[in-house]
Design a protein around this motif. Structure first.
Motif: not given
Length: 99
Positions: A18-21, A26-27
């Protein structure tokens, strides 16, 4: 003769969900899965809150640092094994700078 060709500006961007690395998302994804496997709503909520807390902690830790900071941190702090060892770089226990 006139075609719109896409020319990428950045080739080495981090993977995204999405917009996140990936290392920030992952967490949350892992704890979402663990909470789902737990089977109760309370443990699901606790696991999800833990995942959100961890991802916010990682994002604050990464702020104003190199984009691959998490990978570098893992390389220097996890033990070397055949799965995690890199061939082009020295082992992480050799920390003497030459040059």
């Amino acid at each position: 003769m006139r075609t719109d060709t896409y020319i990428p500006r950045r080739l080495d961007d981090q993977w995204k969900i999405g917009f996140w690395d990936v290392d920030v998302a992952a967490p949350v994804a892992l704890m979402f899965f663990v909470g789902y496997l737990s089977g109760t709503r309370m443990s699901f909520a606790i696991c999800l809150a833990t995942g959100i807390f961890l991802s916010r902690w990682i994002s604050r830790l990464k702020a104003d640092k190199h984009p691959a900071y998490a990978i570098h941190w893992l390389y220097w702090h996890l033990p070397a094994s055949p799965l995690t060892a890199m061939r082009a770089t020295p082992p992480s226990h050799l920390r003497r700078m030459v040059g």
